[in-house]
Design a protein around this motif. Structure first.
Motif, PDB file in Angstrom:
ATOM      1  N   ILE A  18       0.863  -1.177   0.000  1.00 18.93           N
ATOM      2  CA  ILE A  18       0.000   0.000   0.000  1.00 18.93           C
ATOM      3  C   ILE A  18       0.901   1.229   0.000  1.00 18.93           C
ATOM      4  O   ILE A  18       1.784   1.355   0.855  1.00 18.93           O
ATOM      5  N   GLY A  25      -4.812   4.580   3.337  1.00 20.09           N
ATOM      6  CA  GLY A  25      -3.867   3.477   3.453  1.00 20.09           C
ATOM      7  C   GLY A  25      -4.040   2.708   4.745  1.00 20.09           C
ATOM      8  O   GLY A  25      -4.008   1.468   4.757  1.00 20.09           O
ATOM      9  N   VAL A  42       2.843  -1.146   4.228  1.00 19.30           N
ATOM     10  CA  VAL A  42       2.376   0.210   3.942  1.00 19.30           C
ATOM     11  C   VAL A  42       3.606   1.108   3.864  1.00 19.30           C
ATOM     12  O   VAL A  42       4.376   1.202   4.821  1.00 19.30           O
TER      13      VAL A  42
END
Length: 391
Positions: A18, A25, A42
């Protein structure tokens, strides 16, 4: 919470990468982890919530003119009410309602039609007289006011607390948050993304989700996916502590000027979208814009015009040509998903959009049809009806 500040390189592989550690997110990471997809990284170039989600206070509402945005707002409102239980964090949600102040008969007619649509979808918005608006918000003057709308289930919360609430729960489930990490390139093969390159190493991955806010256009350009997002600076200011304290008021918006104000700790928060603000990534706070706000509220809420302020905040809206979000799956790269371009509505739609991204990744049917929000609508000429863009 695990982050790249504790190790020098990112994981070499992941099911999902992400890009962007704001509310979108973090929400996507949480909803994926809850569904059992925990091999997720992320990537955030700064700290979590350092972009648009860093706004001190974010409005949450379901007052929109079209069913899809109403649905995204309404579902997210329910998630925010449940946030202390799931994922388990206090986000300082204050359900004070949203009050739109209307100064022309045309505005009143348009909002009346929107109220009917909202009511049909279970949102308890109602039309008010100018006198009723003043009873809800004593700062408002009735002169020149034609009508107002109010929904008691709207309000505001703290975006930073939301991002960290989602991120902490996702990290506990095994998601990695690589902060202070910059995406430098993306590899593709055929119709798939295969790897994300960062300044801390390469991650081979099975899917990429772009939630990079105002920077999403640059991410799309790396792989030839057009994400038409323009950064525009928005500013707000805080009053000095008020004595006697401000009454508890709705999130109040003068629709004509876009000036808005609401409670903030021991004072008020002021905001306004400057129509002359040039595009760009500048987030310098410039107190001069406050004169626009003061000029607008002299007509609508004159007591505010002379209140002293103690500073403010500047951040970026991520604006699309029709002021509606971009949510979907790339037509060219089947494992590249995106949710961006919320044009000021991202925080209030974050929980619902996290669910949608989870379902798109898992190839499940989302709770609503988001095909009108596909980024290719600007190529095919099937623009969604523009929302009235306020805050």
């Amino acid at each position: 919470m695990s982050s790249s500040s504790t190790f020098r390189s990112v994981p070499q592989t992941a099911d999902v990468v992400i890009i962007g550690g704001g509310v979108m997110g973090a929400s996507a990471a949480f909803h994926l982890a809850e569904a059992g997809v925990t091999d997720v990284v992320v990537i955030e170039r700064g700290e979590l919530a350092c972009g648009s989600s860093g706004k001190p206070i974010g409005g949450v509402r379901a007052q929109f003119s079209d069913p899809l945005n109403i649905e995204l707002g309404s579902r997210s409102l329910r998630a925010y009410r449940d946030f202390p239980q799931r994922p388990g964090a206090d986000i300082r949600l204050d359900t004070v309602g949203y009050l739109f102040l209307l100064t022309t008969d045309r505005q009143a007619a348009d909002f009346e039609a929107s109220v009917e649509t909202q009511n049909a979808l279970g949102v308890p918005t109602r039309m008010l007289t100018p006198h009723e608006a003043r009873e809800l918000c004593p700062y408002v003057t009735t002169g020149g006011l034609v009508a107002a709308t109010y929904s008691p289930t709207d309000g505001h919360a703290r975006p930073g607390l939301v991002v960290h609430g989602y991120a902490d729960a996702a990290a506990r489930a095994g998601v990695t948050f690589a902060t202070h990490t910059t995406v430098t390139g993306i590899d593709t093969a055929g119709d798939r993304v295969t790897a994300v390159h960062t300044d801390r190493g390469r991650i081979d991955c099975a899917a990429v989700i772009c939630t990079a806010g105002a920077w999403s256009g640059q991410i799309g350009d790396m792989i030839g996916v057009h994400l038409p997002v323009t950064p525009v600076r928005r500013q707000l200011a805080f009053t000095e502590p008020l004595s006697p304290p401000a009454p508890r008021i709705p999130f109040t918006i003068d629709f004509t000027s876009s000036a808005y104000f609401h409670n903030s700790d021991d004072g008020l928060l002021f905001g306004l979208a400057d129509p002359r603000q040039p595009d760009g990534f500048d987030t310098t706070w410039t107190p001069e814009w406050l004169e626009l706000f003061r000029d607008a509220v002299r007509q609508r809420a004159p007591d505010l015009a002379d209140m002293k302020t103690t500073g403010g905040w500047a951040g970026l809206y991520e604006v699309t040509p029709d002021h509606n979000a971009l949510i979907g799956r790339s037509g060219e790269l089947v494992n590249f998903l995106y949710a961006t371009g919320f044009s000021g509505h991202g925080f209030l739609q974050g929980p619902a959009v996290g669910e949608i991204l989870r379902d798109l990744y898992l190839e499940r049917e989302p709770f609503t049809d988001i095909s009108p929000l596909g980024a290719d609508r600007f190529r095919t000429g099937t623009e969604t009806r523009p929302e009235a863009h306020v805050v």
